[in-house]
Every structure is written in C-alpha cells, then in structure tokens.
Design a protein around this motif. Structure first.
Motif, PDB file in Angstrom:
ATOM      1  N   THR A  27      10.631  -8.703   9.476  1.00  0.00           N
ATOM      2  CA  THR A  27       9.943  -8.219  10.343  1.00  0.00           C
ATOM      3  C   THR A  27       8.448  -7.667   9.866  1.00  0.00           C
ATOM      4  O   THR A  27       7.597  -8.222  10.368  1.00  0.00           O
ATOM      5  N   LEU A  28       8.686  -6.996   8.644  1.00  0.00           N
ATOM      6  CA  LEU A  28       7.352  -6.741   7.933  1.00  0.00           C
ATOM      7  C   LEU A  28       7.070  -7.594   6.883  1.00  0.00           C
ATOM      8  O   LEU A  28       5.961  -7.832   6.375  1.00  0.00           O
ATOM      9  N   MET A  29       8.079  -8.334   6.369  1.00  0.00           N
ATOM     10  CA  MET A  29       7.922  -9.407   5.437  1.00  0.00           C
ATOM     11  C   MET A  29       8.876 -10.600   5.586  1.00  0.00           C
ATOM     12  O   MET A  29       9.633 -10.504   6.449  1.00  0.00           O
ATOM     13  N   ALA A  95      11.660  -2.687  -9.397  1.00  0.00           N
ATOM     14  CA  ALA A  95      10.857  -2.329  -8.061  1.00  0.00           C
ATOM     15  C   ALA A  95       9.293  -2.531  -8.109  1.00  0.00           C
ATOM     16  O   ALA A  95       8.903  -3.167  -7.326  1.00  0.00           O
ATOM     17  N   GLU A  96       8.746  -1.799  -8.799  1.00  0.00           N
ATOM     18  CA  GLU A  96       7.665  -1.586  -9.156  1.00  0.00           C
ATOM     19  C   GLU A  96       6.860  -2.903  -9.428  1.00  0.00           C
ATOM     20  O   GLU A  96       5.758  -3.408  -8.965  1.00  0.00           O
ATOM     21  N   ALA A  97       7.564  -3.447 -10.358  1.00  0.00           N
ATOM     22  CA  ALA A  97       7.187  -4.795 -10.901  1.00  0.00           C
ATOM     23  C   ALA A  97       7.142  -6.006  -9.896  1.00  0.00           C
ATOM     24  O   ALA A  97       6.439  -6.912 -10.075  1.00  0.00           O
ATOM     25  N   ILE A  98       7.979  -5.913  -8.766  1.00  0.00           N
ATOM     26  CA  ILE A  98       7.922  -6.899  -7.924  1.00  0.00           C
ATOM     27  C   ILE A  98       6.821  -6.625  -6.686  1.00  0.00           C
ATOM     28  O   ILE A  98       6.536  -7.914  -6.208  1.00  0.00           O
ATOM     29  N   ILE A 103       6.443  -9.053  -3.592  1.00  0.00           N
ATOM     30  CA  ILE A 103       6.543  -8.429  -2.204  1.00  0.00           C
ATOM     31  C   ILE A 103       4.913  -8.408  -1.287  1.00  0.00           C
ATOM     32  O   ILE A 103       5.193  -9.016  -0.149  1.00  0.00           O
ATOM     33  N   ARG A 104       4.238  -8.021  -1.962  1.00  0.00           N
ATOM     34  CA  ARG A 104       2.791  -7.970  -1.100  1.00  0.00           C
ATOM     35  C   ARG A 104       2.482  -9.277  -0.546  1.00  0.00           C
ATOM     36  O   ARG A 104       1.894  -9.362   0.533  1.00  0.00           O
ATOM     37  N   PRO A 105       2.615 -10.529  -1.312  1.00  0.00           N
ATOM     38  CA  PRO A 105       2.162 -11.726  -0.753  1.00  0.00           C
ATOM     39  C   PRO A 105       3.124 -12.281   0.476  1.00  0.00           C
ATOM     40  O   PRO A 105       2.684 -13.278   1.231  1.00  0.00           O
ATOM     41  N   ARG A 106       4.212 -11.769   0.420  1.00  0.00           N
ATOM     42  CA  ARG A 106       5.112 -11.902   1.698  1.00  0.00           C
ATOM     43  C   ARG A 106       5.103 -11.231   2.833  1.00  0.00           C
ATOM     44  O   ARG A 106       5.860 -11.476   3.886  1.00  0.00           O
TER      45      ARG A 106
END
Length: 264
Positions: A27-29, A95-98, A103-106
C-alpha cells in the motif's frame, strides 16, 4: 459505519482529531518491509542465507498474488526467529540501516503524497501493519507521520525474547487496535480514513467513514465494488483524484487543537 467519502458530512474544520490509517506492505511500499529487514540481517550475518532465501520466495509470492494467511503465519515465524536472542539496539540499528537503500526506493510516491495531504489537513497519520512495530515506526519517523501500530515482540533487559506481546496485528486485531487508538485520541471513526490493498483489512476499512482501497487484491476489489468504495491504482489520474478527494472531503483540524504525538 463506513460510507462513501463523497456523501460524508461537511469538510469544514473539526474540533476533534481526525485520523488517517495507512497499511504498509503493497500500500505504502512495494513488497514486504519485513523481507528488506531480513536481507539486511543476512548481509550483517545476523541470519543465514537459507533464511533470506525463504524471505525472497515469500516476497515474490506476495507481490504476485497478495497477502494470505500462510504468508502472515510465515512472516510471524520469521520475525520471531529474526530478533529472538538479539538486543533491541542491534535490531533498531538494522532497521535504520535499511531505510535509504531498501525502504525509501520502494515507497510509492503517490501514496506518500496522500499521507502528506492528510498531514496538511492537520490529521494524525498512522501506519498500521502486521510487520514488527520497529519497521513501521522507522517509516513513520522518516515521513514525519504521527506514529505506527505494529506487531510487538517482548524485550527483557534490552534483549528480544522471541515471544509476542499479544498477537500479530492482523485482520480483526488490526481493527481492534485502531478502535482503541481512536478512543484514546478522542477521535470519531466516522471522520477517519483508512487505506489498504488487502482483503484482510476489510474489518478496518468497514470501521471508518472513509475507506479507500489501493491496488487491491481480487477479493478486496470485489468487496469495494459492492460497497461503492473508491479504488486507487498507481496511475497519475487515479492519484490526482485521490488527492482531490482528501482536499474536498476531509475535514481539517482547527488550529489550536492539540495533536496526538504518541508513536504507539
């Protein structure tokens, strides 16, 4: 309780907080956020290659056919196996590393834009997902949203035990968590919005006054047609209409109304 946004009450300013809930995966990613955490955990030798290979299989399956009960059971087992015995600091670091590379590109820019339309109206915007809370909270913080509801895993003396606190936040349990949050916030679910791609979120969508389905699976698409719910596709025209709907039909929160800043 749900009704078509176009037939709801006046979009004028409200004295009460208004909530907007967004599912995360598909939905969001694109795909599953838990899989991206698994990939990073494998890269840092937290889990074995065969574990991330199973993550990959379920990622492809999820994208192809959507969420199902088998997927959720496996996600639960993998999440528990991933964090059990590890420190909370270690998993939060993963979690911060991904975020930047995985995460952001998806993220779907169109759905992210919808979250910001709600923010601009003064709404509280919550991510609600069966994925571990740490991932949802990461995304919410990075997008400057109100917070996240997610599956919680027990921590004792800074170490994950591998045991759930309660249940996987899924289907009816997701709806229950949203109802509890609305009561705590003093919000009216008739003024609230919810976005999801999955038939498993029908209980949540039926609770709010403004249910919206995004790239729905077959069962949710059928249910949405029967209920007359808006159906969004990842196309410029569809998303422009969605943004117009929020601007037109969503009540704004009056200035001076204190927003809920809890991250849940």
């Amino acid at each position: 309780m749900s009704e078509s946004p176009s037939t709801s009450g006046s979009p004028g300013a409200s004295d009460r907080p208004i909530l907007a809930f967004f599912d995360v995966d598909n939905t969001l990613m694109r795909g599953t956020s838990l899989f991206q955490l698994g990939r990073e955990a494998w890269r840092k030798h937290v889990i074995r290659f065969r574990d991330v290979a199973l993550f990959a299989w379920h990622q492809r399956r999820f994208i192809a056919v959507g969420e199902n009960d088998d997927h959720l059971r496996t996600a639960r087992e993998k999440a528990l196996g991933l964090v059990g015995g590890h420190t909370q600091a270690e998993i939060l670091e993963l979690a911060e590393a991904i975020w930047e590379d995985r995460i952001r590109p998806r993220l779907y820019p169109e759905t992210v834009e919808l979250t910001q339309e709600h923010v601009a109206k003064g709404h509280e915007v919550w991510l609600v997902s069966a994925t571990p809370w740490e991932i949802g909270d990461l995304i919410a913080r990075r997008l400057n949203l109100t917070g996240a509801l997610g599956t919680r895993i027990e921590v004792v003396d800074g170490v994950y035990t591998g045991e759930l606190i309660g249940h996987v936040l899924h289907a009816e349990r997701k709806a229950t968590a949203v109802a509890e949050l609305a009561v705590a916030a003093g919000a009216d679910l008739a003024d609230s919005w919810a976005y999801s791609d999955s038939r498993n979120d029908i209980p949540l969508l039926e609770m709010v006054g403004h249910p919206v389905v995004v790239n729905p699976d077959a069962a949710l698409a059928h249910h949405a047609r029967e209920c007359g719910w808006p159906v969004l596709r990842m196309s410029p025209a569809s998303m422009r209409e969605a943004a117009r709907r929020v601007r037109r039909d969503a009540r704004a929160v009056k200035k001076g109304v204190k927003k809920n800043t809890r991250r849940a």
